[in-house]
Design a protein around this motif. Structure first.
Motif, mmCIF file in Angstrom:
data_model
loop_
_atom_site.group_PDB
_atom_site.id
_atom_site.type_symbol
_atom_site.label_atom_id
_atom_site.label_comp_id
_atom_site.label_asym_id
_atom_site.label_seq_id
_atom_site.Cartn_x
_atom_site.Cartn_y
_atom_site.Cartn_z
ATOM 1 N N ASP A 174 1.003 -1.140 -0.026
ATOM 2 C CA ASP A 174 -0.055 -0.099 -0.028
ATOM 3 C C ASP A 174 0.728 1.299 -0.156
ATOM 4 N N ALA A 175 1.934 1.341 0.679
ATOM 5 C CA ALA A 175 2.858 2.392 0.899
ATOM 6 C C ALA A 175 3.369 2.800 -0.640
ATOM 7 N N LEU A 176 3.984 1.597 -1.314
ATOM 8 C CA LEU A 176 4.510 1.927 -2.483
ATOM 9 C C LEU A 176 3.517 2.327 -3.709
ATOM 10 N N PHE A 177 2.286 1.652 -3.413
ATOM 11 C CA PHE A 177 1.028 2.005 -4.062
ATOM 12 C C PHE A 177 0.834 3.715 -4.093
ATOM 13 N N PHE A 178 0.585 3.995 -3.095
ATOM 14 C CA PHE A 178 0.281 5.641 -2.616
ATOM 15 C C PHE A 178 1.215 6.414 -3.315
ATOM 16 N N LEU A 179 2.622 5.960 -3.105
ATOM 17 C CA LEU A 179 3.766 6.744 -3.590
ATOM 18 C C LEU A 179 3.703 6.615 -4.947
ATOM 19 N N GLY A 180 3.496 5.562 -5.511
ATOM 20 C CA GLY A 180 3.327 5.439 -7.255
ATOM 21 C C GLY A 180 2.184 6.275 -7.805
ATOM 22 N N CYS A 181 1.014 6.508 -7.039
ATOM 23 C CA CYS A 181 0.051 7.383 -7.345
ATOM 24 C C CYS A 181 0.566 8.814 -7.273
ATOM 25 N N MET A 182 1.465 9.039 -6.009
ATOM 26 C CA MET A 182 1.697 10.591 -6.036
ATOM 27 C C MET A 182 2.809 10.778 -7.092
ATOM 28 N N ALA A 183 3.418 9.785 -7.654
ATOM 29 C CA ALA A 183 4.436 10.122 -8.764
ATOM 30 C C ALA A 183 3.684 10.513 -10.037
ATOM 31 N N LEU A 184 2.256 10.219 -10.130
ATOM 32 C CA LEU A 184 1.776 10.486 -11.500
ATOM 33 C C LEU A 184 1.471 12.322 -11.613
ATOM 34 N N CYS A 185 1.645 12.736 -10.333
ATOM 35 C CA CYS A 185 1.674 14.380 -10.393
ATOM 36 C C CYS A 185 2.582 14.738 -11.705
ATOM 37 N N PHE A 186 3.464 14.197 -11.844
ATOM 38 C CA PHE A 186 4.607 14.386 -13.069
ATOM 39 C C PHE A 186 3.745 14.840 -14.457
ATOM 40 N N GLN A 187 2.538 13.767 -14.627
ATOM 41 C CA GLN A 187 1.798 13.649 -15.706
ATOM 42 C C GLN A 187 0.774 14.604 -15.743
ATOM 43 N N GLU A 188 0.321 15.469 -14.427
ATOM 44 C CA GLU A 188 -0.669 16.334 -14.229
ATOM 45 C C GLU A 188 -0.831 17.353 -15.367
ATOM 46 N N PRO A 189 0.135 17.783 -15.958
ATOM 47 C CA PRO A 189 -0.066 19.223 -16.755
ATOM 48 C C PRO A 189 -0.016 18.431 -18.240
ATOM 49 N N TRP A 190 0.154 17.215 -18.466
ATOM 50 C CA TRP A 190 0.416 16.679 -19.892
ATOM 51 C C TRP A 190 -0.818 16.820 -20.764
ATOM 52 N N ILE A 191 -2.037 17.217 -19.893
ATOM 53 C CA ILE A 191 -3.009 17.431 -20.760
ATOM 54 C C ILE A 191 -2.955 18.474 -21.782
ATOM 55 N N ASN A 192 -1.954 19.280 -21.500
ATOM 56 C CA ASN A 192 -1.930 20.646 -22.384
ATOM 57 C C ASN A 192 -0.813 20.449 -23.474
ATOM 58 N N TRP A 193 -0.587 19.140 -23.691
ATOM 59 C CA TRP A 193 0.542 18.756 -24.679
ATOM 60 C C TRP A 193 0.375 19.548 -26.154
ATOM 61 N N THR A 194 -0.910 19.424 -26.657
ATOM 62 C CA THR A 194 -0.943 20.113 -27.902
ATOM 63 C C THR A 194 -1.790 21.291 -28.046
ATOM 64 N N ALA A 195 -2.569 21.657 -26.951
ATOM 65 C CA ALA A 195 -3.072 22.852 -26.658
ATOM 66 C C ALA A 195 -3.283 23.408 -25.169
ATOM 67 N N PRO A 196 -3.423 24.510 -24.831
ATOM 68 C CA PRO A 196 -4.001 24.841 -23.366
ATOM 69 C C PRO A 196 -5.389 24.323 -23.253
ATOM 70 N N GLN A 197 -5.865 23.205 -22.509
ATOM 71 C CA GLN A 197 -6.768 22.573 -22.432
ATOM 72 C C GLN A 197 -7.489 22.872 -20.794
#
Length: 353
Positions: free
Chosen positions: A98-121
């Motif tokens: 569970d600890a590794l899983f939650f830390l893995g989920c937290m690391a997803l913040c790296f992709q948080e702004p990727w939704i704006n890759w092709t345009a500001p959305q």
């Protein structure tokens, strides 16, 4: 005479199980290396700075909401970190799944702004505590002015409580369904969980967009509820994000009798003598699986939608939402019909009429 049948060993690793584990570990290591490179480049470049464009023009109720929400986000994040990561470590002396899983989920913040890759959305606000965004330093990034995106700190911490907790709850939901109906196939189990997440996401995002904690500024109008308003909501967001939730819940639920998730299986066959190094290898495998799940179910589809998105006028008129990324006072017009898609290196996408 009937010959006795051999008793199969449960979860006996296949001959290539170690290779399977190595691939997942290397995959996670590649993600970690990319994070370190991008975040380091972001800080040393000078782009790591607060964006205050338009700050002060927001309504007072919104400022109060954001400040209260930031306190809430900090408290909840610390509680989750204590309960799932620190507390078990103090009790057992090791990081459990569970600890590794939650830390893995937290690391997803790296992709948080990727939704704006092709345009500001996806829009935050300069009202919130922010230090811009690191996306301009991602190899292959195309959308200009992305270093100005005011990536809210509360949105990053939300990967503990708006991602990790729902995924964990989804795993518990799957366990309950399987307990009540042992004959339920894996496909139907995953399908029911996906539908449950669709309902959950619509309710959650309705609250978030109505309060404008964050907004889907640019959408495909034909596939958007309340299109053109400041609380518009693209229905394809739920289709994608419920998929991300389901992948994460499945990663947590589908584990063998030793508690190993799919990317971890075979790690015991690797010649890793250090307990800490083995735990780190498990984290890399789990984190890499989380990253792949979000990339393929959410950010790659959104890269496509971004090429067809239109920004609603209420956002174009609010500098504290567009944050200097696009709009009349910048070199780039915000996404609109028949307007060229802005790219890094092009001086403008504006068409003189």
């Amino acid at each position: 005479m009937t010959m006795p049948q051999p008793v199969p060993m449960r979860n006996q690793p296949r001959p290539n199980a170690a290779d399977h584990a190595k691939l997942w570990i290397l995959h996670g290591a590649a993600w970690l290396a990319l994070m370190i490179y991008v975040w380091t480049a972001w800080v040393v470049s000078g782009d790591f700075r607060t964006n205050t464009t338009g700050r002060g023009s927001e309504p007072d109720w919104y400022v109060a909401l954001i400040r209260g929400w930031e306190v809430f986000a900090l408290v909840v994040s610390l509680v989750i970190l204590w309960w799932f990561v620190v507390r078990p470590k103090l009790r057992t002396g090791r990081f459990g799944f569970d600890a590794l899983f939650f830390l893995g989920c937290m690391a997803l913040c790296f992709q948080e702004p990727w939704i704006n890759w092709t345009a500001p959305q996806f829009l935050y606000s300069t009202t919130s505590i922010n230090f811009g965004s690191w996306t301009a330093h991602i190899p292959g990034w195309t959308s200009p002015n992305s270093e100005l995106v005011p990536l809210s700190l509360w949105a990053l911490s939300a990967y503990f409580w708006l991602v990790g907790i729902p995924a964990y709850a989804g795993s518990r939901f799957m366990r309950r369904l399987r307990t009540r109906n042992a004959g339920l196939s894996n496909l139907r189990l995953v399908g029911y969980t996906y539908l449950a997440f669709c309902v959950f996401d619509v309710l959650l995002e309705s609250f978030i967009t109505r309060t404008q904690l964050f907004s889907y500024g640019s959408t495909v109008p034909a596939l958007t509820l309340w299109a053109g308003t400041d609380h518009q909501f693209p229905i394809y967001e739920t289709i994608s994000w419920a998929g991300t939730y389901t992948v994460l819940a499945s990663l947590h639920f589908f584990r063998d009798d030793r508690g190993r998730s799919l990317p971890e299986r075979g790690i015991d066959k690797l010649r890793i003598t250090s307990g800490r190094l083995r735990t780190f290898a498990q984290f890399l495998a789990i984190m890499g699986a989380c990253q792949a799940g979000m990339l393929f179910t959410y950010n790659i589809p959104y890269a496509y939608w971004g090429m067809h998105a239109v920004m609603a006028e209420p956002f174009v008129a609010r500098e504290w939402r567009t944050a200097g990324v696009c709009g009349p006072k910048t070199a780039y017009d915000c996404p609109a019909p028949n307007l060229p898609i802005a790219r890094i290196g092009s001086p403008t996408n504006r068409i003189d009429r």
